[in-house]
Scaffold this motif. Sequence first.
Motif, PDB file in Angstrom:
ATOM      1  N   UNK A  55      -3.316 -37.342   0.279  1.00  0.00           N
ATOM      2  CA  UNK A  55      -3.282 -35.740   0.320  1.00  0.00           C
ATOM      3  C   UNK A  55      -3.343 -35.008  -1.013  1.00  0.00           C
ATOM      4  N   UNK A  56      -2.898 -35.833  -1.944  1.00  0.00           N
ATOM      5  CA  UNK A  56      -2.842 -35.344  -3.518  1.00  0.00           C
ATOM      6  C   UNK A  56      -4.054 -35.458  -4.112  1.00  0.00           C
ATOM      7  N   UNK A  57      -5.130 -36.002  -3.585  1.00  0.00           N
ATOM      8  CA  UNK A  57      -6.465 -35.978  -4.164  1.00  0.00           C
ATOM      9  C   UNK A  57      -6.928 -34.594  -4.628  1.00  0.00           C
ATOM     10  N   UNK A  58      -6.602 -33.638  -3.850  1.00  0.00           N
ATOM     11  CA  UNK A  58      -7.251 -32.253  -4.064  1.00  0.00           C
ATOM     12  C   UNK A  58      -6.556 -31.788  -5.456  1.00  0.00           C
ATOM     13  N   UNK A  59      -5.306 -31.693  -5.621  1.00  0.00           N
ATOM     14  CA  UNK A  59      -4.702 -31.519  -6.907  1.00  0.00           C
ATOM     15  C   UNK A  59      -5.050 -32.398  -7.910  1.00  0.00           C
ATOM     16  N   UNK A  60      -5.413 -33.622  -7.798  1.00  0.00           N
ATOM     17  CA  UNK A  60      -5.670 -34.385  -8.952  1.00  0.00           C
ATOM     18  C   UNK A  60      -7.371 -34.042  -9.380  1.00  0.00           C
TER      19      UNK A  60
ATOM     20  N   UNK B 275      -1.248 -36.033  10.526  1.00  0.00           N
ATOM     21  CA  UNK B 275      -0.115 -35.175  10.022  1.00  0.00           C
ATOM     22  C   UNK B 275      -1.099 -34.172   9.301  1.00  0.00           C
ATOM     23  N   UNK B 276      -0.444 -32.928   9.068  1.00  0.00           N
ATOM     24  CA  UNK B 276      -1.253 -31.830   8.425  1.00  0.00           C
ATOM     25  C   UNK B 276      -0.561 -31.121   7.327  1.00  0.00           C
ATOM     26  N   UNK B 277      -1.328 -30.639   6.306  1.00  0.00           N
ATOM     27  CA  UNK B 277      -0.809 -29.940   5.138  1.00  0.00           C
ATOM     28  C   UNK B 277      -1.741 -28.794   4.763  1.00  0.00           C
TER      29      UNK B 277
ATOM     30  N   UNK C 226      -6.509 -25.802   0.194  1.00  0.00           N
ATOM     31  CA  UNK C 226      -6.809 -24.895  -0.824  1.00  0.00           C
ATOM     32  C   UNK C 226      -7.135 -23.379  -0.039  1.00  0.00           C
ATOM     33  N   UNK C 227      -7.501 -23.356   1.447  1.00  0.00           N
ATOM     34  CA  UNK C 227      -7.635 -21.917   1.927  1.00  0.00           C
ATOM     35  C   UNK C 227      -6.399 -21.740   2.503  1.00  0.00           C
ATOM     36  N   UNK C 228      -5.611 -22.068   2.290  1.00  0.00           N
ATOM     37  CA  UNK C 228      -4.049 -21.817   2.935  1.00  0.00           C
ATOM     38  C   UNK C 228      -4.015 -22.324   4.541  1.00  0.00           C
ATOM     39  N   UNK C 229      -5.056 -22.974   5.173  1.00  0.00           N
ATOM     40  CA  UNK C 229      -5.072 -23.344   6.523  1.00  0.00           C
ATOM     41  C   UNK C 229      -4.463 -24.822   6.389  1.00  0.00           C
ATOM     42  N   UNK C 230      -3.695 -25.183   7.584  1.00  0.00           N
ATOM     43  CA  UNK C 230      -3.451 -26.688   7.890  1.00  0.00           C
ATOM     44  C   UNK C 230      -4.496 -27.475   8.013  1.00  0.00           C
ATOM     45  N   UNK C 231      -4.481 -28.477   7.271  1.00  0.00           N
ATOM     46  CA  UNK C 231      -5.787 -29.561   7.579  1.00  0.00           C
ATOM     47  C   UNK C 231      -4.884 -30.880   7.563  1.00  0.00           C
ATOM     48  N   UNK C 232      -5.952 -31.758   8.025  1.00  0.00           N
ATOM     49  CA  UNK C 232      -5.387 -33.213   8.164  1.00  0.00           C
ATOM     50  C   UNK C 232      -5.208 -33.876   6.661  1.00  0.00           C
TER      51      UNK C 232
END
Length: 380
Positions: free
Chosen positions: A157-162, A330-332, A335-341
């Motif tokens: 789940x850190x991939x988007x930030x990277x 699990x969800x976090x 980028x759109x503010x919505x919970x996603x897997x």
Amino acid sequence: MTIRIVPATLACAGGLLAATAAFGQQSQALKEIPADKAKLTGSMTVDYNSRSVRSTSGTDLYEISDLAVADLMVLRGSVQRTPGKSLVYSVKFDVINPSNPSQVAREVAILRGDLQIDNSGRYIPDAGRLRIDVVKGNQTSSGYGGSIQGRNVTRWWEVGEQFRKAQKEATKIYSRVVDGKVVSIQVKNPDPLRFERTQLASGPFSFLPETRVSGNLDYDYELGNWLTDANAISFSYTVADRSFTDRVSGSIRYVEEEGSFTDKAGKKKPYTGYYEYNLRWNEQAVNNDQSFFDAGAAQAQSDAFFSSADQSKPGLYGRVYYNDTEDFCKRAKGDDGKDTCVGPTRSDVTWDLKAEKLTYAQLANWVKLEMLILGPLTDE
């Protein structure tokens, strides 16, 4: 046909391994795999318990089933991975008698021990005594060593930030020779797996040597691809007092699409994506001065760079299929503010690769390395 290891057939599994001595270390290790046997096939299921709300263990489980390495050996077993901490191996080897392929010795050797991960993300195999033990016949033990500097991202789940960071940071040019021409692509801030005096254990056959690995396998966050740079990945080993160094270069390209394929048993299976292998052994190297990225022809260069149309050169080609599911994930917030897997909770993986004009030592070395980097390779 499987031959039982009993006095009436073979005195012990060591007898099967000793049978290879007649071929001589040099002739067998450096022998080109026959085209009809030169395959890497098998399957694996990965339960990402660290991503599942149903699990409290936080330990991911990899179950390897019948990973057949040409007509050499078959791997079965498990790897338990605690992300950011360690991988614990228990993978057994069935070995095939090269002088009589109908003879198979079961569970002759085992890859076992821990691949520990330090606070900087470095994988350290000798800290956990990761090794290949021959446990039947003439018992031997050979350890892995050195280290692998892991990728910066150890959690899916850190991939988007990277990726967002990559868009703003440095770029790297990758080049290769295609049809006599140098083609180049540009990758924004790639994240390398760096092999630092990495040592692959010898075995399970006596003719498969201990091997040193150096170089990088870089990850491209934008497209999900793995790439080698101008230095390639070098495998150095000695067979019968002769030294060899293989340069492995090319790409493992990720394709995200849904479809189906037919496995080696003739069964149709679905997939949600696959890695396409286009790795070359000892192909023509590109001088750094020849590397030039032409932004105006970026798509054409990319198509040529990743093309696997020419599979006549020594290399490893084909696909490794993934069928991912996200049940009970699990969800976090995305980028759109919505919970996603945070990622798949299970992957069904199937290898369907062919080795073109590779030797037994070359293919065995790649499989041993791939087992070491199993965690990073399956993260996405």
